[in-house]
Design an enzyme around this catalytic site. Sequence first.
Site, PDB file in Angstrom:
ATOM      1  N   GLN A   1     -37.837  18.776-122.810  1.00 41.15           N
ATOM      2  CA  GLN A   1     -36.799  18.842-123.841  1.00 41.15           C
ATOM      3  C   GLN A   1     -36.868  20.091-124.716  1.00 41.15           C
ATOM      4  O   GLN A   1     -35.838  20.618-125.120  1.00 41.15           O
ATOM      5  CB  GLN A   1     -36.893  17.597-124.724  1.00 41.15           C
ATOM      6  CG  GLN A   1     -35.754  17.433-125.711  1.00 41.15           C
ATOM      7  CD  GLN A   1     -35.657  16.008-126.192  1.00 41.15           C
ATOM      8  OE1 GLN A   1     -35.114  15.152-125.503  1.00 41.15           O
ATOM      9  NE2 GLN A   1     -36.197  15.734-127.360  1.00 41.15           N
TER      10      GLN A   1
ATOM     11  N   GLU B   1     -30.203  21.937-130.905  1.00 39.87           N
ATOM     12  CA  GLU B   1     -31.127  22.460-131.910  1.00 39.87           C
ATOM     13  C   GLU B   1     -31.144  23.984-131.963  1.00 39.87           C
ATOM     14  O   GLU B   1     -32.038  24.590-132.544  1.00 39.87           O
ATOM     15  CB  GLU B   1     -32.528  21.901-131.658  1.00 39.87           C
ATOM     16  CG  GLU B   1     -32.533  20.381-131.815  1.00 39.87           C
ATOM     17  CD  GLU B   1     -33.900  19.752-131.625  1.00 39.87           C
ATOM     18  OE1 GLU B   1     -34.863  20.483-131.301  1.00 39.87           O
ATOM     19  OE2 GLU B   1     -34.003  18.531-131.802  1.00 39.87           O
TER      20      GLU B   1
ATOM     21  N   ASP C   1     -42.264  20.043-126.070  1.00 39.38           N
ATOM     22  CA  ASP C   1     -41.936  18.639-126.343  1.00 39.38           C
ATOM     23  C   ASP C   1     -41.380  18.095-125.043  1.00 39.38           C
ATOM     24  O   ASP C   1     -40.248  18.394-124.671  1.00 39.38           O
ATOM     25  CB  ASP C   1     -40.913  18.501-127.471  1.00 39.38           C
ATOM     26  CG  ASP C   1     -40.448  17.054-127.664  1.00 39.38           C
ATOM     27  OD1 ASP C   1     -41.027  16.151-127.022  1.00 39.38           O
ATOM     28  OD2 ASP C   1     -39.506  16.824-128.449  1.00 39.38           O
TER      29      ASP C   1
ATOM     30  N   GLU D   1     -45.994  17.688-127.231  1.00 38.11           N
ATOM     31  CA  GLU D   1     -45.465  16.478-127.871  1.00 38.11           C
ATOM     32  C   GLU D   1     -44.958  15.499-126.817  1.00 38.11           C
ATOM     33  O   GLU D   1     -44.348  15.916-125.832  1.00 38.11           O
ATOM     34  CB  GLU D   1     -44.325  16.884-128.809  1.00 38.11           C
ATOM     35  CG  GLU D   1     -43.651  15.747-129.539  1.00 38.11           C
ATOM     36  CD  GLU D   1     -42.470  16.243-130.361  1.00 38.11           C
ATOM     37  OE1 GLU D   1     -41.507  15.468-130.545  1.00 38.11           O
ATOM     38  OE2 GLU D   1     -42.496  17.409-130.815  1.00 38.11           O
TER      39      GLU D   1
ATOM     40  N   ASP E   1     -44.614  11.320-130.946  1.00 34.67           N
ATOM     41  CA  ASP E   1     -43.310  11.177-131.614  1.00 34.67           C
ATOM     42  C   ASP E   1     -42.754   9.791-131.306  1.00 34.67           C
ATOM     43  O   ASP E   1     -42.890   8.863-132.100  1.00 34.67           O
ATOM     44  CB  ASP E   1     -42.372  12.289-131.148  1.00 34.67           C
ATOM     45  CG  ASP E   1     -40.942  12.123-131.672  1.00 34.67           C
ATOM     46  OD1 ASP E   1     -40.735  11.357-132.634  1.00 34.67           O
ATOM     47  OD2 ASP E   1     -40.016  12.763-131.119  1.00 34.67           O
TER      48      ASP E   1
ATOM     49  N   LYS F   1     -40.827  12.052-138.867  1.00 32.64           N
ATOM     50  CA  LYS F   1     -39.373  12.058-139.009  1.00 32.64           C
ATOM     51  C   LYS F   1     -38.986  10.967-140.001  1.00 32.64           C
ATOM     52  O   LYS F   1     -39.216   9.786-139.753  1.00 32.64           O
ATOM     53  CB  LYS F   1     -38.697  11.799-137.656  1.00 32.64           C
ATOM     54  CG  LYS F   1     -38.891  12.911-136.637  1.00 32.64           C
ATOM     55  CD  LYS F   1     -38.313  12.512-135.288  1.00 32.64           C
ATOM     56  CE  LYS F   1     -38.358  13.659-134.290  1.00 32.64           C
ATOM     57  NZ  LYS F   1     -37.925  13.217-132.936  1.00 32.64           N
TER      58      LYS F   1
ATOM     59  N   ARG G   1     -34.195  16.210-136.871  1.00 33.76           N
ATOM     60  CA  ARG G   1     -33.655  15.484-135.727  1.00 33.76           C
ATOM     61  C   ARG G   1     -32.608  16.373-135.071  1.00 33.76           C
ATOM     62  O   ARG G   1     -32.138  17.348-135.656  1.00 33.76           O
ATOM     63  CB  ARG G   1     -33.002  14.159-136.144  1.00 33.76           C
ATOM     64  CG  ARG G   1     -33.902  13.137-136.807  1.00 33.76           C
ATOM     65  CD  ARG G   1     -35.160  12.784-136.032  1.00 33.76           C
ATOM     66  NE  ARG G   1     -34.963  12.216-134.709  1.00 33.76           N
ATOM     67  CZ  ARG G   1     -35.151  10.930-134.392  1.00 33.76           C
ATOM     68  NH1 ARG G   1     -35.491  10.049-135.326  1.00 33.76           N
ATOM     69  NH2 ARG G   1     -35.025  10.518-133.148  1.00 33.76           N
TER      70      ARG G   1
ATOM     71  N   LYS H   1     -41.102  21.522-137.419  1.00 36.35           N
ATOM     72  CA  LYS H   1     -40.155  21.694-136.321  1.00 36.35           C
ATOM     73  C   LYS H   1     -38.761  21.563-136.907  1.00 36.35           C
ATOM     74  O   LYS H   1     -38.397  20.494-137.392  1.00 36.35           O
ATOM     75  CB  LYS H   1     -40.342  20.599-135.270  1.00 36.35           C
ATOM     76  CG  LYS H   1     -41.469  20.824-134.296  1.00 36.35           C
ATOM     77  CD  LYS H   1     -41.508  19.698-133.272  1.00 36.35           C
ATOM     78  CE  LYS H   1     -40.209  19.602-132.484  1.00 36.35           C
ATOM     79  NZ  LYS H   1     -40.228  18.510-131.494  1.00 36.35           N
TER      80      LYS H   1
END
Length: 429
Positions: free
Chosen positions: A167, A209, A246, A289, A316, A341, A370, A392
């Site tokens: 990801q 992102e 991640d 991650e 996570d 988060k 997020r 992040k």
Amino acid sequence: MTKIVDIKAFEVLDSRGNPTVMAEVILESGAVGSACAPSGASTGSREALELRDGDKSRYLGKGVLTAVNNINTTIKNLLVGKDALDQRALDKAMIDADGTDNKSVLGANAILAVSLAAAKAAAVAKKVPLYAHIADLNGTPGKYSMPVPMMNIINGGEHADNNVDIQEFMVQPVGAKTFAEALRIGAEIFHNLKKILHDKGLNTAVGDEGGFAPNLPSNEEALKVIIVAVEKAGYKLGEDVTLALDCASSEFYKDGQYDLAGEGKVFSSAEFSDYLADLANKYPIISIEDGKDESDWDGWADLTNKIGNKVQLVGDDLFVTNTRILKEGIEKKIANSILIKFNQIGSLSETLDAIKMAQDAGYTAVISHRSGETEDTTIADLAVATAAGQIKTGSLCRSDRVSKYNRLLRIEAELGAAAPYKGRAEFKS
């Protein structure tokens, strides 16, 4: 003068064009704080519930009017008259009124937006920056540090419409002396990467992102093209800049196996541990991650045994910012870091509890955005206030990502030497 006199909520849009909750808390002094709840794409099954309306005639069922109404009625009635300085009491009142483990009655998005807005209003009333107020709440006043940015410059998985399974592919400017220098290094790598991809005839559109989302023949190829960008930008890999992944492994974990469809490869849990270990040996990857599915605790133990002494292994979906799950992970020596988060747990107090538990156990805590974000920059203040050391918040484009970086620049300018940038020393490896 810090008594809450009014609370208002609104349905607004996040960075993906989906509705989210904005809350506004007004104090007797006239101080106002507002905050927005973020939203994830790849989510852990044990996250607190993001309350959506389900009315297909509005926003394809993703409206949040129910959560907004919960704030404007139940939560407002509950908190008006209470002291905004007592964050824990406010959060406890909302959690108790909800009465569920996952905040499914009032909605974690409703509770979180009010929780953060109250903290912001309290900071305004105290005439201090938000990071100073959060540090007070955390019991660590004045103990600040600037976080190392983990910049997601190639997106795959659930964050992009491409064939890359992993990801996020990230760079960390660990050799920088300041956050401002780290941000510049990241931006220069980002622009070099764009040119490299363009010259190869690859897509330079960006994902959720802000990272590029090209189709590539393998996940390893993403690492190779990033390495070229680092070198073209004039930096030394492994010294000035390191790499991180991640995997978001829960997204491709099927029937006890890890299915990298983009590469046409299927791994057993042990084989996938070896695959990640091999990548970490070949490249300066200092953080991975969600290297295993959230339910594959034996796999997590195997991965931790194999590379946990030299690579930061971040949970996570595994831990979902939940102290109960984190405590079990610490006891079983699973992973060595937690991703933080806000909206996975749903309140500021519980978020601070998770960070403290991790730090007390020798785990690192990585503050995170997020994929569905807003202009809200609270996570920047949280990272500095708790001296988490890592953040992040995406790539070097899209204002929903850059707003957090710009907030950190302003904080560093305010605090100077009182908030050191520690670089490589922040990582568990």
